[in-house]
Design an enzyme around this catalytic site. Structure first.
Site: not given
Length: 498
Positions: A81, A180, A156
């Site tokens: 990420k 997330s 996210s």
């Protein structure tokens, strides 16, 4: 051969490389080719580090040839990420204010991955500064769900979840602040884990809400997630919130996959109104499955969970309004209006106006208001009191049962654009996941079937602080019982992207 390699689990790839059946470079090249074939549609990656990944794979092959002891995931590719700092590739956090920024240091988790021989394929898309449930808040455009490209992959950490679901990487890492990791894992049909808060280091993770952020693994199997959990976790003196305790035996628990005699609590506050009928049907079947496997199931009420969503949306924005003050155009990142005539305050205002997206601005304003003089006690202070009540609910529940279960998300993946103009509807996507973030305990999402719309449903398993091994034990048991059905559908989806 390349196609077969991308379909293998991380554990399978590690075993094949250790046995000499395939090289780390071949495995890496297969996944880079898969990214080249599929990511123009999935858009999971913001940056593909082709040369760095191939160089890391070659180094693993050289060490293996020299007889150097290697980690359990050496040579296995991973999607990281874009909130973790990396010296050799950009870290943007999905924001225009950090577009192209290259950090001067690696995050602790980045360093641990490199030291373990894990090959970082690149950085994945995300909602800006991890604020969102769909990746639609990314300044670089949304990612797409591999099950249905017209739908969101969650957020996210949607880019990492989509990369794993699309067979672009066998492993991914995300961060979980309000769900997330687990929410995108559920809607993308993969496994996602939020470790106990402080069990994985936040050093080098660009902060959203410091008392909530928890890095964790994404994978296609529970065992793969456990293997990554052990590699990335452990005490870090660079992180003041890091737990100085041994990593729970999550790999052994994943291999055990046995729930005989385990006490499992169903939380009615997280499995009722607001959930799609198809989600509730798969959840009920998963509970019945656990009971058939020898678990003892009972309903356990957690009355204050219904206040978790509003409490979270006061606490998290308050912390983000403080954390994002560092993006002031003075030290790094975007700078707008610095023409020699504007004051520092004007440059800062112009930069933040242009560099931050709408959702980030919304949360900064909410948080600043909640922390302001005259409102602190009424809003932020009350939210923290609710947080304490939620922690007590968990403590009382875990006196009665070993783990709690619920649906991971109230709905399956929703269409891109459907909730962009309705923040409250977007926030509800984290309804079931937020309590564990507020309390800091461990939680896992494992696929438990498909809803009538053909999209994945996730089962959430929650355990006490530092009892992360329990969620792996239960998740692996569910996965083993449903493995053939889930596995074949994932393979079908991968073929659909070919």
């Amino acid at each position: 051969m390349a196609g077969e390699l991308t379909m293998m689990t991380a554990a399978g790839l590690a075993a094949a490389m250790a046995a000499g059946g395939v090289s780390a470079l071949e495995v890496t090249d297969a996944h880079l080719a898969r990214i080249g074939d599929a990511d123009d549609r999935v858009r999971a990656f913001l940056h593909v580090a082709t040369e760095q990944a191939r160089q890391a794979a070659r180094a693993v092959d050289q060490r293996r040839a020299a007889g150097v002891p290697l980690g359990p995931l050496a040579g296995v590719p991973l999607a990281l990420k874009d909130v973790f700092t990396t010296t050799d590739m950009p870290t943007t956090c999905g924001s225009a204010i950090l577009d192209g920024w290259r950090p001067p240091y690696d995050a602790t988790i980045t360093r641990r991955l490199r030291a373990g021989g894990v090959v970082i394929l690149g950085k994945t898309n995300m909602d800006e500064f991890a604020m969102g449930s769909s990746t639609e808040n990314s300044a670089f455009g949304p990612s797409h769900n591999p099950w249905d490209l017209s739908r969101v992959p969650g957020g996210s950490s949607g880019g990492s979840a989509a990369a794993v679901a699309a067979f672009e990487a066998p492993l991914g890492i995300g961060t979980d602040t309000g769900g997330s990791i687990r929410q995108p894992a559920a809607v993308c049909g993969v496994v996602g884990v939020k470790p106990t808060y402080g069990g994985s280091s936040r050093y080098g993770v660009v902060a959203f809400a410091s008392s909530l952020d928890s890095p964790g693994p994404l994978a296609r199997t529970v065992l793969d997630a456990a293997l990554l959990h052990e590699v990335m976790s452990g005490h870090d003196p660079c992180d003041a919130t890091s737990v100085d305790a041994p990593v729970p035996p999550v790999v052994a628990a994943a291999r055990q996959a046995d729930v005989s005699g385990l006490r499992i609590g169903v939380v009615p506050e997280l499995s009722g109104e607001g959930c799609q009928p198809g989600v509730l049907a798969r959840f009920s079947e998963a509970v019945e499955l656990l009971e058939s496997l020898g678990a003892k199931v009972a309903e356990v009420s957690c009355p204050h969970f219904s206040y978790a969503l509003p409490a979270y949306y006061l606490i998290a924005p308050s912390e983000c309004s403080s954390n994002l003050a560092r993006f002031d155009a003075m030290r790094y990142g975007l700078r707008v209006g610095d023409d020699g005539t504007a004051s520092a305050e004007e440059v800062m205002s112009l930069t933040r106006a242009q560099g931050f997206g709408a959702e980030v601005k919304r949360r900064i304003m909410l948080g600043t208001y909640a922390l302001s003089s005259g409102y602190y006690d009424a809003y932020y202070g009350k939210a923290q009191q609710v947080r304490t009540l939620i922690i007590r609910d968990f403590e009382a529940a875990f006196e009665q049962v070993d783990v709690l279960v619920s649906p991971t998300t109230p709905t399956t993946a929703f269409p891109l654009g459907e909730r962009v103009d309705d923040p409250l509807a977007m926030y509800v996507a984290d309804l079931c996941t937020i309590p564990s973030d507020l309390a800091g305990n461990a939680a896992l999402s494992v696929p438990c079937g498909l809803a009538p719309d053909g999209l994945p449903v996730g089962l959430q398993i929650m355990a006490p602080v530092l009892a992360d091994d329990r969620i792996y034990r239960v998740g692996a048991a569910v996965e083993a019982a449903l493995d053939s059905r889930r596995g074949h559908r994932l393979l079908d989806q991968a073929k659909g992207l070919s």
